[in-house]
Design a protein around this motif. Structure first.
Motif, mmCIF file in Angstrom:
data_model
loop_
_atom_site.group_PDB
_atom_site.id
_atom_site.type_symbol
_atom_site.label_atom_id
_atom_site.label_comp_id
_atom_site.label_asym_id
_atom_site.label_seq_id
_atom_site.Cartn_x
_atom_site.Cartn_y
_atom_site.Cartn_z
ATOM 1 N N ASP A 41 0.881 -1.169 0.000
ATOM 2 C CA ASP A 41 0.000 0.000 0.000
ATOM 3 C C ASP A 41 0.922 1.222 0.000
ATOM 4 N N ARG A 42 0.324 2.394 0.022
ATOM 5 C CA ARG A 42 1.137 3.602 0.074
ATOM 6 C C ARG A 42 1.839 3.729 1.418
ATOM 7 N N GLU A 43 2.924 4.477 1.427
ATOM 8 C CA GLU A 43 3.771 4.603 2.611
ATOM 9 C C GLU A 43 2.980 4.983 3.852
ATOM 10 N N VAL A 44 2.021 5.885 3.690
ATOM 11 C CA VAL A 44 1.275 6.390 4.842
ATOM 12 C C VAL A 44 0.457 5.309 5.533
ATOM 13 N N ALA A 45 0.167 4.218 4.827
ATOM 14 C CA ALA A 45 -0.673 3.155 5.376
ATOM 15 C C ALA A 45 0.117 2.048 6.053
ATOM 16 N N LEU A 46 1.437 2.065 5.941
ATOM 17 C CA LEU A 46 2.202 0.868 6.266
ATOM 18 C C LEU A 46 2.240 0.531 7.752
ATOM 19 N N GLU A 47 2.342 1.515 8.623
ATOM 20 C CA GLU A 47 2.426 1.201 10.051
ATOM 21 C C GLU A 47 1.150 0.522 10.536
ATOM 22 N N PHE A 48 0.022 1.022 10.086
ATOM 23 C CA PHE A 48 -1.266 0.409 10.423
ATOM 24 C C PHE A 48 -1.336 -1.011 9.864
ATOM 25 N N LEU A 49 -0.905 -1.177 8.625
ATOM 26 C CA LEU A 49 -0.901 -2.482 7.971
ATOM 27 C C LEU A 49 0.014 -3.462 8.693
ATOM 28 N N LYS A 50 1.187 -2.999 9.067
ATOM 29 C CA LYS A 50 2.142 -3.871 9.767
ATOM 30 C C LYS A 50 1.562 -4.388 11.079
ATOM 31 N N ALA A 51 0.805 -3.554 11.775
ATOM 32 C CA ALA A 51 0.227 -3.974 13.050
ATOM 33 C C ALA A 51 -0.745 -5.127 12.848
ATOM 34 N N ASN A 52 -1.569 -5.061 11.808
ATOM 35 C CA ASN A 52 -2.508 -6.150 11.549
ATOM 36 C C ASN A 52 -1.794 -7.433 11.148
ATOM 37 N N VAL A 53 -0.749 -7.309 10.359
ATOM 38 C CA VAL A 53 0.007 -8.502 9.965
ATOM 39 C C VAL A 53 0.694 -9.104 11.182
ATOM 40 N N ARG A 54 1.314 -8.278 11.989
ATOM 41 C CA ARG A 54 2.017 -8.765 13.185
ATOM 42 C C ARG A 54 1.061 -9.480 14.140
ATOM 43 N N ASP A 55 -0.161 -8.970 14.250
ATOM 44 C CA ASP A 55 -1.119 -9.552 15.188
ATOM 45 C C ASP A 55 -1.730 -10.856 14.693
ATOM 46 N N ASN A 56 -1.675 -11.107 13.392
ATOM 47 C CA ASN A 56 -2.458 -12.221 12.839
ATOM 48 C C ASN A 56 -1.667 -13.265 12.065
ATOM 49 N N VAL A 57 -0.411 -13.027 11.803
ATOM 50 C CA VAL A 57 0.407 -14.029 11.123
ATOM 51 C C VAL A 57 1.309 -14.689 12.157
ATOM 52 N N PRO A 58 1.186 -16.007 12.351
ATOM 53 C CA PRO A 58 2.020 -16.696 13.348
ATOM 54 C C PRO A 58 3.508 -16.496 13.074
ATOM 55 N N SER A 59 4.293 -16.517 14.131
ATOM 56 C CA SER A 59 5.723 -16.226 14.012
ATOM 57 C C SER A 59 6.427 -17.161 13.039
ATOM 58 N N ASP A 60 5.965 -18.418 12.946
ATOM 59 C CA ASP A 60 6.628 -19.354 12.043
ATOM 60 C C ASP A 60 6.319 -19.071 10.575
ATOM 61 N N LEU A 61 5.425 -18.124 10.312
ATOM 62 C CA LEU A 61 5.113 -17.746 8.928
ATOM 63 C C LEU A 61 5.609 -16.351 8.584
ATOM 64 N N HIS A 62 6.284 -15.697 9.522
ATOM 65 C CA HIS A 62 6.714 -14.319 9.274
ATOM 66 C C HIS A 62 7.628 -14.211 8.058
ATOM 67 N N ASP A 63 8.426 -15.259 7.809
ATOM 68 C CA ASP A 63 9.325 -15.181 6.660
ATOM 69 C C ASP A 63 8.589 -15.325 5.334
ATOM 70 N N LYS A 64 7.291 -15.635 5.381
ATOM 71 C CA LYS A 64 6.488 -15.750 4.165
ATOM 72 C C LYS A 64 5.796 -14.436 3.796
ATOM 73 N N VAL A 65 5.945 -13.423 4.642
ATOM 74 C CA VAL A 65 5.221 -12.170 4.420
ATOM 75 C C VAL A 65 6.192 -10.999 4.430
ATOM 76 N N SER A 66 6.095 -10.161 3.409
ATOM 77 C CA SER A 66 6.806 -8.884 3.422
ATOM 78 C C SER A 66 5.805 -7.767 3.170
ATOM 79 N N ILE A 67 6.063 -6.620 3.765
ATOM 80 C CA ILE A 67 5.197 -5.450 3.616
ATOM 81 C C ILE A 67 6.028 -4.356 2.975
ATOM 82 N N ARG A 68 5.571 -3.856 1.830
ATOM 83 C CA ARG A 68 6.366 -2.893 1.084
ATOM 84 C C ARG A 68 5.501 -1.733 0.603
ATOM 85 N N PRO A 69 6.069 -0.543 0.535
ATOM 86 C CA PRO A 69 5.322 0.576 -0.029
ATOM 87 C C PRO A 69 5.228 0.449 -1.549
ATOM 88 N N LEU A 70 4.077 0.737 -2.072
ATOM 89 C CA LEU A 70 3.898 0.748 -3.527
ATOM 90 C C LEU A 70 2.817 1.755 -3.875
#
Length: 216
Positions: A94-123
């Motif tokens: 998403d756009r840069e301004v949205a990333l911190e909010f987005l990261k919080a949802n990913v951190r809360d809902n993706v198990p730690s053993d799957l963290h290497d399967k997810v990247s969050i990038r500005p676009l």
């Protein structure tokens, strides 16, 4: 989605967006998505198009295991989160301004053993596309709605896709301009409606890039 506030006074159907959490069950996980309608607007709530697309993915609409997936205009990140839980390697954008909010949802809902399967990038669509490669699957929920973004969105999808890439776009058809965008896509992709949810009036379209014409 655009991070802009929305005046929902007098619109009862939008009251659910005031809930700070929206809870869903996908891929044998309880997913709790933070929402922030008042501060961040339409990109910080879960729209029906995202839920319907998650249902389609969970039902096996496409095999996600070890596939490379990019979510465009991710907003709350629900679709990308579900794709990761279903076994995909996911880039959520998403756009840069949205990333911190987005990261919080990913951190809360993706198990730690799957963290290497997810990247969050500005676009930002149409910009710095050289920083992105191609993907097996491109997903977008309710990203067809601002006409001024359509040329950049199309350019972005073209850059991210090869002939084998599947594009899934989940949306309501609200205006003629939405149909016009889909018609424009048909100049570059085969396009078909693969699902319709009558309860929410949400369509899912599947597209794949056409093979280049050979010179005679």
């Amino acid at each position: 989605m655009a991070l802009v506030p929305y005046d929902d006074s007098g619109v009862p159907g939008l009251k659910r967006f005031h809930d700070s959490l929206a809870t869903y069950n996908f891929a044998s996980h309880t997913i709790r998505i933070r929402q922030d309608w008042k501060q961040l607007g339409v990109a910080a709530v879960v729209w029906d198009a995202a839920v319907v697309l998650c249902m389609y993915l969970e039902a096996g609409g496409i095999d996600l295991r070890e596939r490379s997936v990019i979510e465009l205009g991710a907003g709350t990140g629900l679709v990308g989160i579900v794709a990761a839980l279903l076994g995909a390697n996911v880039t959520i954008t998403d756009r840069e301004v949205a990333l911190e909010f987005l990261k919080a949802n990913v951190r809360d809902n993706v198990p730690s053993d799957l963290h290497d399967k997810v990247s969050i990038r500005p676009l930002t669509w149409g910009r710095s596309l050289e920083n992105f490669s191609t993907f097996d699957l491109i997903v977008g929920a309710d990203i067809i709605y601002l006409e001024e973004t359509f040329p950049d969105l199309l350019q972005t999808i073209l850059h991210l896709s090869l002939e084998h890439t599947v594009i899934l776009l989940s949306c309501r058809i609200r205006y003629q301009r939405d149909q016009n965008f889909l018609s424009t896509m048909k100049g570059h992709f085969t396009l078909a409606e693969v699902h319709y949810d009558s309860s929410t009036d949400v369509h899912i379209f599947k597209a794949q890039k056409k093979a280049p014409k050979e010179d005679l």
